[in-house]
Design an enzyme around this catalytic site. Sequence first.
Site, PDB file in Angstrom:
ATOM      1  N   ALA A  61      44.559 -21.082  55.459  1.00 45.66           N
ATOM      2  CA  ALA A  61      43.423 -20.705  55.296  1.00 45.66           C
ATOM      3  C   ALA A  61      42.908 -20.171  56.853  1.00 45.66           C
ATOM      4  CB  ALA A  61      42.357 -21.507  54.743  1.00 45.66           C
ATOM      5  N   GLY A 104      46.907 -22.723  52.498  1.00 46.43           N
ATOM      6  CA  GLY A 104      46.423 -21.893  51.495  1.00 46.43           C
ATOM      7  C   GLY A 104      47.272 -20.840  51.456  1.00 46.43           C
ATOM      8  N   GLU A 107      49.794 -22.161  49.025  1.00 45.79           N
ATOM      9  CA  GLU A 107      49.188 -22.257  47.865  1.00 45.79           C
ATOM     10  C   GLU A 107      49.324 -20.831  47.099  1.00 45.79           C
ATOM     11  OE1 GLU A 107      46.307 -25.884  47.614  1.00 45.79           O
ATOM     12  OE2 GLU A 107      45.785 -24.549  49.425  1.00 45.79           O
ATOM     13  N   GLU A 127      47.383 -29.967  55.359  1.00 50.59           N
ATOM     14  CA  GLU A 127      46.062 -30.114  55.181  1.00 50.59           C
ATOM     15  C   GLU A 127      45.314 -31.255  55.570  1.00 50.59           C
ATOM     16  OE1 GLU A 127      46.548 -26.600  52.366  1.00 50.59           O
ATOM     17  OE2 GLU A 127      47.563 -28.360  53.106  1.00 50.59           O
TER      18      GLU A 127
END
Length: 245
Positions: A61, A104, A107, A127
């Site tokens: 992210a 992210g 994911e 994370e």
Amino acid sequence: MGDLRIAVTADRVEVILDRPEARNAISRGMAAELHAVCADLETDPRILIIAGSTDVFASGADIAELRDRTADDALAGINSRVFDRIAKLPMPVIAAIDGWALGGGAELAYAADIRIAGEGLKIGNPETGLGIIAAAGATWRLPAIVGPALAAELLLTGRTLDAAEALAAGLVSRVVPSPELLAAAHEIADRIARNDPLATRLTKAVLAAPRAAHPAIDDQTQALLFSSPEKHRRMTEFLNRKKTP
């Protein structure tokens, strides 16, 4: 210009994550563009191929955005909602992942039905080192893919897997030389596209069904397909080919 490069054909959509200045980090804007892709594929189902530009899939992210997000942003599920939508698309999703696929980015790859890797892959979820959890699907998709023991290690330590380790763990189904990665994804899409679209869509749906739904869902789905004219046509064609000397 947006954060995605999109190429559309009759049977597939190719999406290239294209924020090279940010190593393809997934921003709020990119998530919005992915929602738009999903809306199109929910209306007109086609195979989806997702890859990264240059030699990076997605570095995670966008940390610059993530640092300033609030509890309300977390509850809005900016990434988790779009990744779940991708996972639930009617036709198969192929992730062609190479270079960094972190946080992210990892994911997003977990949400695909089929994952293939370039030789330079480094995938993982760091994370907890940033003071957050992997909240966009990793805590439940990753154990289903690689098993609970390895998933716990990866999520709790932040360790990354290289391409060979990802293949051994079953996280990816094949590893190819990096320059051949996108072509390999299209070869898989070609094989899928030759099959009956309805049977493909229903196979994906049955694969996603909970264990308690089996075997009833298999029988019900097969009954639907046994009534399909396409099943009769394809089987007749197969039998005619066998008769040909």
